[in-house]
Design an enzyme around this catalytic site. Structure first.
Site, PDB file in Angstrom:
ATOM      1  N   HIS A  82       0.848  -1.188   0.000  1.00 12.17           N
ATOM      2  CA  HIS A  82       0.000   0.000   0.000  1.00 12.17           C
ATOM      3  C   HIS A  82       0.881   1.234   0.000  1.00 12.17           C
ATOM      4  CE1 HIS A  82      -3.736   2.256   0.896  1.00 12.17           C
ATOM      5  NE2 HIS A  82      -2.862   3.115   1.395  1.00 12.17           N
ATOM      6  N   ASP A 161     -14.039   5.357   7.344  1.00 15.58           N
ATOM      7  CA  ASP A 161     -12.924   6.005   6.644  1.00 15.58           C
ATOM      8  C   ASP A 161     -13.427   6.775   5.431  1.00 15.58           C
ATOM      9  OD1 ASP A 161     -10.065   6.517   6.051  1.00 15.58           O
ATOM     10  OD2 ASP A 161     -10.555   5.377   4.250  1.00 15.58           O
ATOM     11  N   ARG A 168     -11.768  15.138   5.339  1.00 16.41           N
ATOM     12  CA  ARG A 168     -10.371  15.569   5.485  1.00 16.41           C
ATOM     13  C   ARG A 168      -9.850  16.184   4.201  1.00 16.41           C
ATOM     14  NH1 ARG A 168      -7.547  10.411   6.626  1.00 16.41           N
ATOM     15  NH2 ARG A 168      -5.663  11.660   6.683  1.00 16.41           N
ATOM     16  N   SER A 183      -6.457   5.617   8.834  1.00 18.00           N
ATOM     17  CA  SER A 183      -7.155   5.493   7.551  1.00 18.00           C
ATOM     18  C   SER A 183      -6.569   4.341   6.731  1.00 18.00           C
ATOM     19  CB  SER A 183      -7.036   6.827   6.796  1.00 18.00           C
ATOM     20  OG  SER A 183      -7.373   6.681   5.450  1.00 18.00           O
ATOM     21  N   LYS A 187      -8.134   0.026   6.456  1.00 19.30           N
ATOM     22  CA  LYS A 187      -8.451  -0.680   5.205  1.00 19.30           C
ATOM     23  C   LYS A 187      -7.650  -1.976   5.103  1.00 19.30           C
ATOM     24  CE  LYS A 187      -7.950   3.316   3.217  1.00 19.30           C
ATOM     25  NZ  LYS A 187      -8.080   4.682   2.762  1.00 19.30           N
TER      26      LYS A 187
HETATM   27  N1  URA Z   1      -4.159   7.169   1.914  1.00 15.08           N
HETATM   28  C1  URA Z   1      -5.209   6.770   2.681  1.00 15.08           C
HETATM   29  O1  URA Z   1      -5.818   5.742   2.412  1.00 15.08           O
HETATM   30  N2  URA Z   1      -5.560   7.536   3.727  1.00 15.08           N
HETATM   31  C2  URA Z   1      -4.901   8.654   4.078  1.00 15.08           C
HETATM   32  O2  URA Z   1      -5.260   9.276   5.055  1.00 15.08           O
HETATM   33  C3  URA Z   1      -3.803   9.069   3.281  1.00 15.08           C
HETATM   34  C4  URA Z   1      -3.448   8.297   2.199  1.00 15.08           C
END
Ligand code: URA
Length: 434
Positions: A82, A161, A168, A183, A187
């Site tokens: 990721h 999220d 945000r 965040s 996931k």
């Molecule tokens: N990627 C994400 O999934 N969340 C964030 O807060 C920043 C980058």
């Protein structure tokens, strides 16, 4: 307990209790908390911070705010990578087929472009017909048959999220270490990967400008992943200039295919680095052996063939693997030339924004992307250039003076250039049982 009191407590710099955090996340996921309250909570968190303990609880509560992804019944270890977001970062398009060709399962949930950063799902849609919205059954079947699938998480996964991120994004509260960590990791925890590599970007085009801030974020995310029982590691990598030489969906897919055919550049180097780290952990082999197998997969064409399999399995046309012109660039071309002499500095942020301005990315959720828009670098940061040298080509359909100004301003020459390493730091142990 009220959302108001929780915001007030965070505003005063207090650590929140587990009950407060879980209550807040429930109110967000069920739409009872308003956008204004979410914004106030995020701003208070950005300014006051969170303890690691608060962040662990927030992540867990967010991960469980919706459906958990179902683990496919396929045997083997599932790996995931990721990135916190960058410009011209198509490592997923290289890494997934390489790993799958080595027998490492990749059930990958990816996202769309955000702000100036590109998104894997948008890039995959460059392949005509490619379906990024797989049902749980389709996803599972493909992972079993092909060894890899790349799709978007459904709207029922991590809904807290989704709401918080949308707020945000428009309230200048993205760049908070606990908010990014919760965040990203919520996931990951809602998914089932056994081995997770986090690519945490720092520099001009990243949410974290300073390498040490990115390293702190990386350490926090690694500890969240490990506390949840996942083999998690992180690489802190440089995003001062675009990772590859191409920006824009079709152009980036073309470049990923070139890398799978042997092209060498920073995109290839970082993709191979990630493959080595993940394959070593997933297959319990040394990193040297993992790197050798990844290189061999590219040399033999196995990784490219695997990309073709993935594209076809998801309904896409893989003709671009043989002929890059199947993925066209926009009809108009403008050249960016050096206005002075010296060592070149390139701003990933400005080029990412220029691409968005030309329609190659989204200004608002739901905007249509022009896949043919491209910015192609002809020089890299640190190259010695002279006045008039070609620095980049911009491919566009509708001229945009704002975009051209951004692209022109992305290049600067000076008498010196201090190179930064592509990988600033790796956080993780050597693979076990090698
Ligand atoms: N990627 C994400 O999934 N969340 C964030 O807060 C920043 C980058």
């Amino acid at each position: 307990m009220t959302v108001y009191d929780i915001i007030d407590a965070k505003k005063r710099g207090n650590a929140l209790s587990e009950a407060q955090i879980r209550f807040f996340v429930r109110e967000v996921a069920s739409d009872r908390a308003s956008d204004a309250q979410i914004a106030a909570f995020c701003m208070a968190t950005l300014l006051r911070g969170m303890t690691d303990e608060e962040c662990f609880i927030l992540t867990d509560a967010m991960a469980k705010s919706g459906e958990l992804c179902r683990r496919p019944s396929a045997e083997g270890v599932f790996a995931d990578k990721h990135s916190t977001g960058g410009v011209s970062d198509s490592t997923t398009l290289v890494l997934v087929p390489v790993l799958a060709s080595l027998g490492v399962k990749c059930a990958k949930y990816s996202g769309r472009g955000l702000g100036h950063t590109g998104g894997t799902l948008d890039k995959l849609e460059s392949f005509a017909g490619f379906n990024v919205s797989l049902s749980a059954q389709q996803f599972e079947r493909q992972v079993r048959l092909v060894g890899a699938a790349i799709a978007g998480q459904t709207e029922h996964t991590v809904p807290a999220d989704k709401r918080m991120y949308a707020v945000r994004d428009v309230t200048a509260t993205v760049d908070s270490i606990p908010l990014i960590a919760s965040s990203v990791m919520s996931k990951k925890l809602a998914s089932f990967a056994d081995v997770i590599l986090l690519d945490v970007k720092y520099g001009d085009g990243a949410f974290m400008r300073e390498a040490e801030d990115a390293a702190a974020l990386a350490r926090l995310m690694v500890s969240i992943g490990r506390a949840a029982g996942r083999d998690t590691c992180a690489a802190v990598t440089c995003m001062d200039q675009p990772l590859g030489d191409n920006i824009g969906c079709n152009a980036e897919v073309r470049e990923a295919i070139e890398v799978l055919k042997g092209k060498q550049n920073d995109l290839a180097t970082l993709s191979l680095y990630h493959c080595k780290k993940l394959a070593a952990r997933a297959l319990k082999i040394s990193e040297t052996e993992a790197e050798r197998r990844a290189q061999e997969s590219i040399r033999s064409g196995a990784a490219l063939a695997k990309l073709g399999e993935i594209v076809r399995a998801q309904g896409g046309d893989d003709a671009a693997l043989q002929d890059e012109n199947v993925l066209p660039l926009a009809k108009n071309c403008r050249t960016v030339r050096a206005k002075g002499a010296g060592f070149l500095h390139i701003s990933a942020l400005a080029l990412g924004r220029a691409c968005v301005e030309l329609g190659g990315g989204r200004k608002r959720e739901g905007d249509r992307i022009d896949h043919t828009v491209a910015i192609i670098l002809k020089k890299r940061a640190g190259d010695a250039v002279k006045t008039g040298d070609t620095l980049a080509e911009i491919y566009y359909n509708g001229a945009s003076e704002d975009a051209f100004a951004l692209a022109d301003g992305a290049f600067r020459c000076s008498g010196e250039y201090a190179p930064k390493p592509l990988v600033y730091q790796f956080i993780g142990e050597e693979p076990k049982n090698v």
